[in-house]
Structures are given as structure tokens and as C-alpha cells.
Design a protein around this motif. Structure first.
Motif, PDB file in Angstrom:
ATOM      1  N   CYS A 137       0.749  -1.137  -0.052  1.00  0.00           N
ATOM      2  CA  CYS A 137      -0.019  -0.007  -0.029  1.00  0.00           C
ATOM      3  C   CYS A 137       0.846   1.175   0.166  1.00  0.00           C
ATOM      4  O   CYS A 137       1.686   1.395   0.568  1.00  0.00           O
ATOM      5  N   PRO A 138       0.487   2.208  -0.746  1.00  0.00           N
ATOM      6  CA  PRO A 138       1.261   3.660  -0.742  1.00  0.00           C
ATOM      7  C   PRO A 138       1.126   4.335   0.527  1.00  0.00           C
ATOM      8  O   PRO A 138      -0.041   3.967   1.213  1.00  0.00           O
ATOM      9  N   ARG A 139       1.764   5.229   0.826  1.00  0.00           N
ATOM     10  CA  ARG A 139       1.719   6.054   1.804  1.00  0.00           C
ATOM     11  C   ARG A 139       0.887   7.337   1.536  1.00  0.00           C
ATOM     12  O   ARG A 139       0.281   7.872   2.308  1.00  0.00           O
ATOM     13  N   ASN A 140       0.448   7.554   0.134  1.00  0.00           N
ATOM     14  CA  ASN A 140      -0.182   8.533  -0.260  1.00  0.00           C
ATOM     15  C   ASN A 140      -1.446   8.295  -1.101  1.00  0.00           C
ATOM     16  O   ASN A 140      -1.171   7.102  -1.930  1.00  0.00           O
ATOM     17  N   ASN A 141      -2.359   8.884  -1.548  1.00  0.00           N
ATOM     18  CA  ASN A 141      -3.493   8.891  -2.153  1.00  0.00           C
ATOM     19  C   ASN A 141      -2.956   8.897  -3.845  1.00  0.00           C
ATOM     20  O   ASN A 141      -1.927   9.555  -3.930  1.00  0.00           O
TER      21      ASN A 141
END
Length: 170
Positions: free
Chosen positions: A136-140
Motif C-alpha cells: 500500500c502507498p503512503r499517499n493517495n
């Protein structure tokens, strides 16, 4: 039976046994490519059936298969056994959010870049084949680009850089 005849018979027996062993060992490997080809389940999209996009990352041109609907995003690069040198898959989402990935049924290790709507790479992660770990990324973001493992590092592509040629989400 003389000594020469016994040696000849033993050699022939040994030759037959050796051929049988070689055949027994080779048969599973001879079937291996067929087994690989059969790993694509019925109804799965063939790699050539995905729409394509030409993207650029710095001076590198990427030939990306595009997964822009639920079914295509769900299949992604599953069941593939190889990618070309600058080939990958672009996932296009209809919402700006955190989109997580895993590698179930994905036979090759991959690198993934998470990308904002403006083309900015926010995060890059390395993914092992056939695992169910969440990435999962840390950002949208609106896009994710999967390439062969190590591709982004080898090309010097890092968070903050731009990917150009991205299709508009629908």
C-alpha cells in the motif's frame, strides 16, 4: 556364456536402465512449458488483449498494458511468466485513494510505482512473486505502474519524478 558375452549383455542392460532414468527425469520437464501455458484459467484475458499506452519516465519509454476496469485490475499481471524489457501494466482507478496490491497468482517478481493524478510518483515498492502481502502507498493516488522487479531502481526513477502519457481516469 563367455566373459565377452556377459559384459555385452550387462552393457546393454545398463544402457536400457540409463535411458529409462533419463526419460523418467526428462518427462516432467518436457511437460513444464505446457503446464505453464495452462496456468491461465478459462476466461482470463490474454496479455495481447489489454489496451496499451506508451508512457515515459524520464528518457525511458514504457509499453504498458492498461487495466482500467474492475475485471482487468483484478487480473493484472497474474499468470504471466515474463515481461519485456520496458513492458509493464498501468492500473487506472476512478478515485483518488490508497490502492493496495498483492501478488497472488503473479508468477514474476515486480516493482510498483504509485502515482498521483498529475503523474507524480509518490511511492515505489518491491513485490515478491506469489505472495499475499499487502503493498500500500503512503499517499493517495489514481495510478499504479507495475514493472519487472528492480526496473525503477535500475532506471533511477524515484518518488517525486513524473510519468507522462497517462490516460485519463474514466
Amino acid at each position: 556364456m563367455n566373459l565377452v558375452s556377459r559384459i555385452r549383455n550387462q552393457r546393454q542392460s545398463l544402457g536400457r536402465a540409463l535411458r529409462a532414468c533419463v526419460l523418467a527425469l526428462a518427462l516432467p520437464f518436457a511437460a513444464f512449458p505446457l503446464a505453464q501455458a495452462q496456468t491461465m484459467p478459462p476466461g482470463a484475458k490474454q496479455p495481447s488483449d489489454f489496451p496499451r499506452a506508451k508512457l515515459t519516465a524520464g528518457m525511458y519509454v514504457i509499453d504498458a498494458a492498461v487495466a482500467a476496469n474492475d475485471a482487468d485490475r483484478e487480473q493484472g499481471l497474474m499468470y504471466r511468466t515474463k515481461l519485456g524489457a520496458n513492458e509493464g501494466m498501468l492500473f487506472v482507478f476512478n478515485e483518488n485513494a490508497v490502492h493496495c496490491f498483492w501478488m497472488k497468482n503473479t508468477l514474476i517478481p515486480l516493482s510498483i510505482a504509485f502515482i498521483r493524478a498529475d503523474g507524480t510518483v509518490t511511492d515505489i515498492d518491491e513485490m515478491q512473486a506469489e505472495t499475499e502481502n499487502n503493498h500500500c502507498p503512503r499517499n493517495n493516488g489514481v495510478y499504479a505502474l507495475e514493472m519487472s522487479k528492480g526496473w525503477f531502481t535500475a532506471k533511477g526513477i524515484k518518488p517525486g519524478m513524473q510519468i507522462k502519457g497517462l490516460p485519463q481516469p474514466q
